[in-house]
Design an enzyme around this catalytic site. Sequence first.
Site, short mmCIF file in Angstrom:
data_model
loop_
_atom_site.label_atom_id
_atom_site.label_comp_id
_atom_site.label_asym_id
_atom_site.label_seq_id
_atom_site.Cartn_x
_atom_site.Cartn_y
_atom_site.Cartn_z
N ARG A 50 0.62 -1.34 0.04
CA ARG A 50 -0.31 0.06 -0.28
C ARG A 50 1.27 1.31 -0.47
O ARG A 50 0.29 2.33 -0.64
CB ARG A 50 -0.81 0.04 1.40
CG ARG A 50 -2.26 0.99 0.94
CD ARG A 50 -2.99 0.83 2.53
NE ARG A 50 -4.47 1.83 2.19
CZ ARG A 50 -4.93 3.01 3.06
NH1 ARG A 50 -4.14 2.99 3.76
NH2 ARG A 50 -5.44 3.44 2.47
N ILE A 76 -7.76 7.28 -1.35
CA ILE A 76 -7.91 5.58 -1.47
C ILE A 76 -8.31 5.42 -0.25
O ILE A 76 -8.77 5.51 0.74
CB ILE A 76 -5.59 5.50 -1.35
CG1 ILE A 76 -5.49 3.56 -1.27
CG2 ILE A 76 -4.97 5.77 0.19
CD1 ILE A 76 -4.24 3.64 -1.23
N SER A 77 -9.18 3.97 -0.76
CA SER A 77 -10.15 4.12 0.36
C SER A 77 -9.27 3.69 1.50
O SER A 77 -8.22 2.96 1.61
CB SER A 77 -11.47 2.48 0.06
OG SER A 77 -11.60 3.57 -0.86
N GLN A 78 -10.15 3.18 2.58
CA GLN A 78 -9.42 2.28 4.16
C GLN A 78 -9.49 0.94 3.55
O GLN A 78 -10.33 0.51 3.22
CB GLN A 78 -10.71 2.50 5.11
CG GLN A 78 -10.54 2.04 6.16
CD GLN A 78 -12.06 2.43 6.97
OE1 GLN A 78 -13.45 2.23 6.55
NE2 GLN A 78 -12.08 1.45 8.61
#
Length: 228
Positions: A50, A76-78
């Site tokens: 990530r 950027i999503s969780q």
Amino acid sequence: MVKGFSISATAADHKAMLRDILEEVELTRYEIGKAALDARVMAAMAKVPRERFVGAYDRHRAFVNGPLPIGYGQTISQPYIVALMSDLLELMPDSVVLEVGTGSGYQSAVLAELVKHVYSIEIIGALASAADERLKELGYGNVTVRHGDGYHGWPELAPFDAIIVTAAAPYIPAPLVEQLKPGGRLVIPVGEPGGIQQLMLVEKRADGSVSSRSILMVAFVPLTRSQP
Ligand code: SAH
């Protein structure tokens, strides 16, 4: 150089992210209807770096279980949400998936670990090309990124085994439901953009009939539309 600017997250931070996902799955087990996610999904979350999908200023906190800015007002999503949405799609190694909202390319990479091919559409040109380059650098040869308005899906390549929308829409776009294979699944946050939405799971049965149900309350950036 700003102090701390180039500090990277560690393998221990990545492990902590996986623990945080497990914990949040456990906390939401009644809403999502399961106490654990698919082991293949968790293995993909363990594998995808990530820290390569966030900006240099955020690298030290790349594995925090929350969204992070990626520029152009997008995020950027969780990680927990990325894992949950991937799980809900019930992907197979030979699945072909459409993603609307490439953003950083992180969700695309997680999907690429699980399926045969990922087609991803991003409406902001600069994000689409940056994600495309990043995914190529990381060796994800099974992701194709296109710049465009994903509301219309990708009719030339339809139907898809699964479709994932990572931006909030006021309603479920009809072209996306049309482009789903019988037996296919679509996951999309539906509701007021800028507020809270319901993460919806849409299933197309073998006879072509469609059902949908709400899984969880979420908060996504809005699905925008290209101007005609
Ligand atoms: N999946 C991404 C999340 C990005 S946030 C990741 O893992 O990083 C949602 C993204 O959807 C943003 O980049 C936004 O520009 C994009 N988006 C919004 N509306 C869109 C549309 N109509 N078509 C394609 N992409 C869209």
